[in-house]
Design an enzyme around this catalytic site. Structure first.
Site, mmCIF file in Angstrom:
data_model
loop_
_atom_site.group_PDB
_atom_site.id
_atom_site.type_symbol
_atom_site.label_atom_id
_atom_site.label_comp_id
_atom_site.label_asym_id
_atom_site.label_seq_id
_atom_site.Cartn_x
_atom_site.Cartn_y
_atom_site.Cartn_z
ATOM 1 C CE1 TYR A 1 1.346 65.284 11.429
ATOM 2 C CE2 TYR A 1 -0.782 64.303 11.901
ATOM 3 C CZ TYR A 1 0.466 64.225 11.331
ATOM 4 O OH TYR A 1 0.850 63.084 10.669
ATOM 5 C CG HIS B 1 5.815 61.725 13.665
ATOM 6 N ND1 HIS B 1 5.068 62.816 14.029
ATOM 7 C CD2 HIS B 1 5.524 61.532 12.357
ATOM 8 C CE1 HIS B 1 4.367 63.259 13.008
ATOM 9 N NE2 HIS B 1 4.635 62.503 11.977
ATOM 10 N N PRO C 1 -2.127 59.514 1.163
ATOM 11 C CG PRO C 1 -4.197 58.730 1.903
ATOM 12 C CD PRO C 1 -3.011 59.543 2.334
#
Length: 284
Positions: A54, A128, A209
């Site tokens: 990230y 990951h 989500p």
């Protein structure tokens, strides 16, 4: 505060996904990111999700981890009670997404993450994404080695199918504690993985989500039932969505991404929103 288990550790039922704080062209300034982490922690969140990949540029690998570490170091509460989950195995050549699941790479990535987070052992370290060029058992074997070396306290995987979940748990001797796969009203194909996690007692951490950065604001219009229930309850569609996910399984721990205090606080309120059976049936 509603809590759920990752391994033997109790964490808030809603976590903070820190990725939006490190997306090129969209990330806030560091001060705002730290305010967001502090707001989440002050409100009771005890799970933060990050990853070495990230990062706004390839040259800044670990950018997100360093922001999380800085926020924890400057917070007035008990940082030891917060579980930081990070990941290794993705690379960012020229800003693209690639994978490297070689054991030697994963161990190097873990060492970089230890330094970026400023810790002696990582609370939860997750592979990951599977690398098609590397046998999966070799990648998971690296996690077992990291556990044995004491560099990580718990091991998880991400973007795995049911067979890989079972394989990873077997290789780790039953010590797999989490699976992080995509799951939302727009992406329900991870239902089999949720079921396997529930069977094994492994936490399921859905990424995106709320449908992802490009769609989160339109969740209520793209999925009308969520908008309707939200209007009836007087809450946001995003809050209804997270409550729906919590109701899906006791092993579900959503990690909505956020870069503003207001959005993560709204997400956290989903832990106290109990949907009725009729509402859940409407949401599907």
């Amino acid at each position: 505060m509603q809590t759920r288990l990752i391994g033997q550790m109790s964490v808030s039922a809603i976590g903070l996904g820190a990725m939006p704080m490190s997306v090129e062209g969209h990330m806030p300034d560091e001060e705002q990111s730290i305010r967001t982490v502090h707001a989440a922690l002050d409100a009771g969140i005890t799970l933060i999700d990050t990853a070495d990949a990230y990062t706004p540029t390839e040259a800044e690998v670990g950018h997100n981890e360093r922001i999380v570490a800085k926020a924890l170091a400057s917070w007035g509460g008990d940082a030891d009670a917060v579980l930081v989950a990070t990941k290794g195995g993705h690379t960012r050549p020229r800003g693209r997404w690639a994978v490297d699941g070689r054991p030697e790479y994963l161990k190097q990535a873990c060492d970089r993450s230890l330094k970026a987070l400023g810790v002696e052992a990582i609370g939860l370290y997750q592979h990951h994404r599977p690398d098609p060029a590397v046998p999966y058992e070799e990648s998971i074997g690296a996690l077992a080695d990291l556990l044995a070396a004491g560099k990580i306290r718990m091991a998880g995987i991400s973007n795995a199918n049911p067979a890989q979940i079972r394989q990873a748990n077997e290789i780790l001797g039953g010590r797999l504690v989490s699976v992080q796969n995509q799951y939302s009203p727009s992406f329900r194909s991870s239902e089999p993985e949720v079921d396997v996690c529930e069977e094994l007692g492994v936490a399921f951490l859905p990424w995106e989500p709320l449908g992802g950065m490009n769609h989160v604001g339109r969740l209520g219009s793209r999925h009308a039932a969520f908008g309707q229930v939200a209007a009836e309850r007087g809450v946001s569609p995003q809050r209804v969505c997270l409550a729906w996910e919590l109701a899906r399984s006791p092993v579900m721990i959503p990690i909505p991404g956020s870069s503003r205090p207001a959005t993560i606080l709204d997400s956290l309120a989903a832990a106290d929103l109990e949907l009725t059976e009729e509402e859940l049936a409407r949401l599907g």
